[in-house]
Design an enzyme around this catalytic site. Sequence first.
Site, PDB file in Angstrom:
ATOM      1  N   SER A 121      13.856  40.116  -2.328  1.00 16.27           N
ATOM      2  CA  SER A 121      14.482  38.847  -1.562  1.00 16.27           C
ATOM      3  C   SER A 121      15.798  38.733  -1.891  1.00 16.27           C
ATOM      4  CB  SER A 121      13.872  37.645  -2.574  1.00 16.27           C
ATOM      5  OG  SER A 121      14.606  36.305  -2.606  1.00 16.27           O
ATOM      6  N   TYR A 132      13.121  35.504 -11.090  1.00 14.83           N
ATOM      7  CA  TYR A 132      12.551  35.965  -9.959  1.00 14.83           C
ATOM      8  C   TYR A 132      13.494  37.063  -9.384  1.00 14.83           C
ATOM      9  CZ  TYR A 132      10.825  35.906  -5.005  1.00 14.83           C
ATOM     10  OH  TYR A 132      10.458  36.157  -3.819  1.00 14.83           O
ATOM     11  N   LYS A 191      12.509  40.881  -8.990  1.00 15.72           N
ATOM     12  CA  LYS A 191      12.917  41.654  -7.501  1.00 15.72           C
ATOM     13  C   LYS A 191      13.912  42.799  -7.457  1.00 15.72           C
ATOM     14  CE  LYS A 191       9.557  39.455  -5.123  1.00 15.72           C
ATOM     15  NZ  LYS A 191       8.655  40.484  -4.618  1.00 15.72           N
TER      16      LYS A 191
END
Lengths: 307, 307
Positions: free
Chosen positions: A123, A147, A151
């Site tokens: 992402s 997050y 990632k």
Amino acid sequence: MHILITGAAGMIGRKLVERLVKDGAIGGRPIERLTLLDVVAPAKPAGFKVEAVAADLAAPGEAAKAVAGRPELIFHLAGVVSGEAELDFDKGYRVNLDGTRALLEAIRSTGDGYRPRLVYTSSIAVFGAPFPAAIPDDFHLTPLTSYGTQKAIGEALLADYTRRQFCDGVGIRLPSIVVRPGKPNKAASGFFSGIIREPLAPRAAIGFLVHAATLPRAALGPRINLAMPGVSCTVAEQIAALRRIAGDRVAARIRRAHDPLVARIVEGWPQRIDARRARELGFKGESSFDEIVRIHIDEDRGGTFVA
Amino acid sequence: MHILITGAAGMIGRKLVERLVKDGAIGGRPIERLTLLDVVAPAKPAGFKVEAVAADLAAPGEAAKAVAGRPELIFHLAGVVSGEAELDFDKGYRVNLDGTRALLEAIRSTGDGYRPRLVYTSSIAVFGAPFPAAIPDDFHLTPLTSYGTQKAIGEALLADYTRRQFCDGVGIRLPSIVVRPGKPNKAASGFFSGIIREPLAPRAAIGFLVHAATLPRAALGPRINLAMPGVSCTVAEQIAALRRIAGDRVAARIRRAHDPLVARIVEGWPQRIDARRARELGFKGESSFDEIVRIHIDEDRGGTFVA
């Protein structure tokens, strides 16, 4: 060709399965078998041989079972979204980090020359503010969310396992998906993906996945994690595009509501990504937000909508 | 002030302990207690209260025991070096990744407002070729070794745990340490640190650690992992400096021996780091290789050497 898709019940997963079933082949090779994995058993499409598995990759032994059939191509889409990973620290690390690592370890442990192509959905959340006007491919990874951190760690693991020849990885950093089908999830980007509410094919994202699956190894080199091209525009511009194409009555349904958590997360997100390497490698994004809205109306809604 | 040092029996650890014992204080606060941890029990210096602990941070419960005394300052130096992490994939990940994560989790689990300053020694191995002429602070992390990958992951975890206020981290990317005391280890940089064979205080590195321990949080912002300034020179320039200062007979002792593993690892290493942020934040490196050799002779060898 045997393909494993983790997170197959999610938004991207379902759209990817639809596309693979429709194409029946990938990179010129017929698809003979699909293994669809998610924490809840994904729906089984009709067609070729399909197994649907409910499993948590981070649980002991589950990743090994998932790759026991030696799929030659793996799309690793499974993950907890940004807002949820921020709210539930342990769950985010368990699913996004431990799950990814377990999958990589299961592949490595298979040994015996097994070295599948592994397409990993990362992402743009791996980047964190402050940003230059445009973010180059060699911009550092300083995520400002758990997050994004998970990632970024997944990307680093993927690159090392690929370098060590345990797998053949490609990581693609997806821009925000503009329209999500079904119930809103806790992705922080939901505040603008929710503006156009009905299912819209994240067509470019699925195109990226398929392209990544068939990209020649030699074209990639050691830097296997690629920022994908997206359309850079403000939410106001998105609403203007919607108004242009769908009219005032549709645009008038949008309500403004401030969410402090989402606001804080999104503030640290990049706004314009060069994605030069990805473009050079043949990844194609949409060219304008108007195009995104038109694709949605034409392809997913049969050319009509309730005005 | 209670200080925990992991990897206290290693090269940097021993030198850091010497410095702390000599100073008796850090950032103007007297040091009352030192906990020294390593896989083998570190030597105990005389002076204030010292515990020496033999422990493997990655083993269950060990990290929790290490922070049970709630040290206010932690230097996390423990790690497997680059060559060893490349040769033993599992050991590298266990010590460098799982050990670091276990320490962070132990700190987080302590809760109750416990939020120590955590100085983490990373490495320029987080960068990987190809490089621009000078590597800026915002250059991406594309390591080409498992060691560099593990350090990059440690940095990402440190930044996220710091952002979530579980600890107060500073990561410093040390340039290669030029001279290592004692037996050669498997650090790939050993090929040039071994050229000048006797113990030489990695004075700048210890200075970086102490400076990082006392740096105000507000000066750092969210990008807490900093490339440290080093002296950029070739091995030939190092030998020339040695020859200038110590003479032809000393320089003539150097033997050329090719090591393919080391050559491959070092090829991917950065050659010139801007380290602009670190300089602005007051981190001071040496200014030339001649200075490094002179410091060694003056401080560690009482101004003499066997010519």
